[in-house]
Design a protein around this motif. Sequence first.
Motif, mmCIF file in Angstrom:
data_model
loop_
_atom_site.group_PDB
_atom_site.id
_atom_site.type_symbol
_atom_site.label_atom_id
_atom_site.label_comp_id
_atom_site.label_asym_id
_atom_site.label_seq_id
_atom_site.Cartn_x
_atom_site.Cartn_y
_atom_site.Cartn_z
ATOM 1 N N GLN A 6 5.755 19.483 -23.244
ATOM 2 C CA GLN A 6 5.344 18.286 -22.542
ATOM 3 C C GLN A 6 3.829 18.144 -22.645
ATOM 4 O O GLN A 6 3.097 19.129 -22.527
ATOM 5 C CB GLN A 6 5.725 18.361 -21.060
ATOM 6 C CG GLN A 6 7.208 18.257 -20.805
ATOM 7 C CD GLN A 6 7.527 18.180 -19.320
ATOM 8 O OE1 GLN A 6 8.114 19.097 -18.752
ATOM 9 N NE2 GLN A 6 7.146 17.072 -18.694
ATOM 10 N N ARG A 9 -0.398 18.406 -19.835
ATOM 11 C CA ARG A 9 0.029 19.297 -18.762
ATOM 12 C C ARG A 9 -0.525 18.847 -17.425
ATOM 13 O O ARG A 9 0.096 19.036 -16.381
ATOM 14 C CB ARG A 9 -0.422 20.739 -19.053
ATOM 15 C CG ARG A 9 0.276 21.394 -20.229
ATOM 16 C CD ARG A 9 1.765 21.625 -19.940
ATOM 17 N NE ARG A 9 2.003 22.231 -18.646
ATOM 18 C CZ ARG A 9 1.948 23.538 -18.413
ATOM 19 N NH1 ARG A 9 1.658 24.358 -19.383
ATOM 20 N NH2 ARG A 9 2.195 24.002 -17.196
ATOM 21 N N GLN A 37 9.154 15.972 -9.269
ATOM 22 C CA GLN A 37 9.212 16.950 -8.184
ATOM 23 C C GLN A 37 8.037 16.762 -7.241
ATOM 24 O O GLN A 37 6.876 16.771 -7.657
ATOM 25 C CB GLN A 37 9.204 18.381 -8.733
ATOM 26 C CG GLN A 37 9.429 19.443 -7.662
ATOM 27 C CD GLN A 37 9.512 20.843 -8.231
ATOM 28 O OE1 GLN A 37 8.776 21.213 -9.136
ATOM 29 N NE2 GLN A 37 10.447 21.643 -7.712
ATOM 30 N N PHE A 91 8.929 16.599 -14.827
ATOM 31 C CA PHE A 91 9.559 17.535 -15.759
ATOM 32 C C PHE A 91 10.462 16.799 -16.724
ATOM 33 O O PHE A 91 11.178 15.870 -16.354
ATOM 34 C CB PHE A 91 10.414 18.563 -15.009
ATOM 35 C CG PHE A 91 9.624 19.581 -14.251
ATOM 36 C CD1 PHE A 91 9.485 19.501 -12.876
ATOM 37 C CD2 PHE A 91 9.023 20.642 -14.920
ATOM 38 C CE1 PHE A 91 8.757 20.445 -12.181
ATOM 39 C CE2 PHE A 91 8.296 21.595 -14.226
ATOM 40 C CZ PHE A 91 8.154 21.489 -12.857
ATOM 41 N N PHE A 107 14.132 23.365 -19.314
ATOM 42 C CA PHE A 107 13.044 22.573 -18.765
ATOM 43 C C PHE A 107 11.725 22.831 -19.481
ATOM 44 O O PHE A 107 11.437 23.957 -19.895
ATOM 45 C CB PHE A 107 12.849 22.910 -17.283
ATOM 46 C CG PHE A 107 13.815 22.207 -16.374
ATOM 47 C CD1 PHE A 107 15.136 22.602 -16.324
ATOM 48 C CD2 PHE A 107 13.400 21.144 -15.589
ATOM 49 C CE1 PHE A 107 16.037 21.950 -15.485
ATOM 50 C CE2 PHE A 107 14.288 20.492 -14.747
ATOM 51 C CZ PHE A 107 15.603 20.894 -14.708
ATOM 52 N N GLY A 108 10.927 21.772 -19.577
ATOM 53 C CA GLY A 108 9.561 21.923 -20.020
ATOM 54 C C GLY A 108 8.682 22.411 -18.885
ATOM 55 O O GLY A 108 9.149 22.554 -17.750
ATOM 56 N N PRO A 109 7.406 22.655 -19.168
ATOM 57 C CA PRO A 109 6.490 23.189 -18.152
ATOM 58 C C PRO A 109 6.013 22.154 -17.152
ATOM 59 O O PRO A 109 5.423 22.504 -16.137
ATOM 60 C CB PRO A 109 5.319 23.718 -18.987
ATOM 61 C CG PRO A 109 5.318 22.839 -20.202
ATOM 62 C CD PRO A 109 6.762 22.528 -20.479
ATOM 63 N N GLY A 110 6.254 20.885 -17.423
ATOM 64 C CA GLY A 110 5.875 19.834 -16.487
ATOM 65 C C GLY A 110 4.516 19.223 -16.772
ATOM 66 O O GLY A 110 3.647 19.838 -17.410
ATOM 67 N N TYR B 36 19.311 27.936 -10.692
ATOM 68 C CA TYR B 36 18.078 27.925 -11.462
ATOM 69 C C TYR B 36 16.965 28.548 -10.614
ATOM 70 O O TYR B 36 16.980 28.471 -9.384
ATOM 71 C CB TYR B 36 17.666 26.498 -11.826
ATOM 72 C CG TYR B 36 18.438 25.870 -12.957
ATOM 73 C CD1 TYR B 36 19.702 25.330 -12.746
ATOM 74 C CD2 TYR B 36 17.895 25.800 -14.237
ATOM 75 C CE1 TYR B 36 20.407 24.732 -13.779
ATOM 76 C CE2 TYR B 36 18.592 25.209 -15.281
ATOM 77 C CZ TYR B 36 19.846 24.679 -15.046
ATOM 78 O OH TYR B 36 20.540 24.103 -16.080
ATOM 79 N N GLN B 38 12.612 28.733 -10.241
ATOM 80 C CA GLN B 38 11.335 28.144 -10.637
ATOM 81 C C GLN B 38 10.208 29.017 -10.111
ATOM 82 O O GLN B 38 10.017 29.133 -8.891
ATOM 83 C CB GLN B 38 11.187 26.723 -10.090
ATOM 84 C CG GLN B 38 9.916 26.026 -10.539
ATOM 85 C CD GLN B 38 9.759 24.635 -9.969
ATOM 86 O OE1 GLN B 38 10.270 24.321 -8.899
ATOM 87 N NE2 GLN B 38 9.049 23.767 -10.692
ATOM 88 N N GLN B 42 5.676 26.553 -13.090
ATOM 89 C CA GLN B 42 6.540 26.571 -14.268
ATOM 90 C C GLN B 42 7.729 25.634 -14.081
ATOM 91 O O GLN B 42 7.982 25.142 -12.981
ATOM 92 C CB GLN B 42 7.059 27.992 -14.523
ATOM 93 C CG GLN B 42 5.980 28.991 -14.885
ATOM 94 C CD GLN B 42 6.560 30.341 -15.255
ATOM 95 O OE1 GLN B 42 7.705 30.438 -15.708
ATOM 96 N NE2 GLN B 42 5.774 31.388 -15.088
ATOM 97 N N GLY B 43 8.436 25.392 -15.172
ATOM 98 C CA GLY B 43 9.672 24.638 -15.089
ATOM 99 C C GLY B 43 10.811 25.520 -14.598
ATOM 100 O O GLY B 43 10.628 26.707 -14.324
ATOM 101 N N LEU B 44 11.986 24.942 -14.479
ATOM 102 C CA LEU B 44 13.150 25.679 -13.997
ATOM 103 C C LEU B 44 13.795 26.455 -15.141
ATOM 104 O O LEU B 44 13.810 26.003 -16.287
ATOM 105 C CB LEU B 44 14.189 24.718 -13.403
ATOM 106 C CG LEU B 44 13.941 24.193 -11.998
ATOM 107 C CD1 LEU B 44 12.750 23.266 -11.927
ATOM 108 C CD2 LEU B 44 15.196 23.507 -11.464
#
Lengths: 116, 115
Positions: A6, A9, A37, A91, A107-110, B36, B38, B42-44
């Motif tokens: 992603q 960042r 989120q 995300f 999931f990506g790092p967001g 999951y 987290q 970081q992501g999940l």
Amino acid sequence: DARVTQTPRHKVTEMGQEVTMRCQPILGHNTVFWYRQTMMQGLELLAYFRNRAPLDDSGMPKDRFSAEMPDATLATLKIQPSEPRDSAVYFCASGRSGRDGTYEQYFGPGTRLTVT
Amino acid sequence: AQSVTQLGSHVSVSEGALVLLRCNYSSSVPPYLFWYVQYPNQGLQLLLKYTTGATLVKGINGFEAEFKKSETSFHLTKPSAHMSDAAEYFCAVSDRGPSYDKVIFGPGTSLSVIP
């Protein structure tokens, strides 16, 4: 080790500006999700695509948010105009069916967005 | 529509103690179930999942979860907490039908581990 990427960042922008977030799903994955989120709302599904077709964007504010998949290697989430309440971590996740028929998301790092 | 509840938004345990994080789903037909984790910033990451068959599912980092249809529950446990287990944990579900890839997440439980 394949990962969802992603960019950017981190993003700090002023209210009213356009924000574009990008996601590169894992090669071979046929679904892409966008989540937001926040502390107050937790993890909210904004939109999801299967085979690049939008399936569900009911969680997305339609007047200012838009999500697209121009090709299989890129998904974008745009906010125009941005507002302070859009500040959150966004995300991207991609996924595929596992051998057992279930679906696995990665999931990506967001992208941490701050709108001032 | 599917939904997931997680009892306790924050759970604290001592290092070495049992970890128990609760999850209940709302569905007359057992869905696919996931946990999951987290870690900060970081992501999940997928810890474990239940599909069919054995109701006790083992995942990474020593975690396991048991599917109990009669209780519509999928609680996550670990016999002995480690400091590195401090994180946010999400229970999630998806239908077994055409929307199998639409995963619905619970509100999350923040786990703190006290030295």
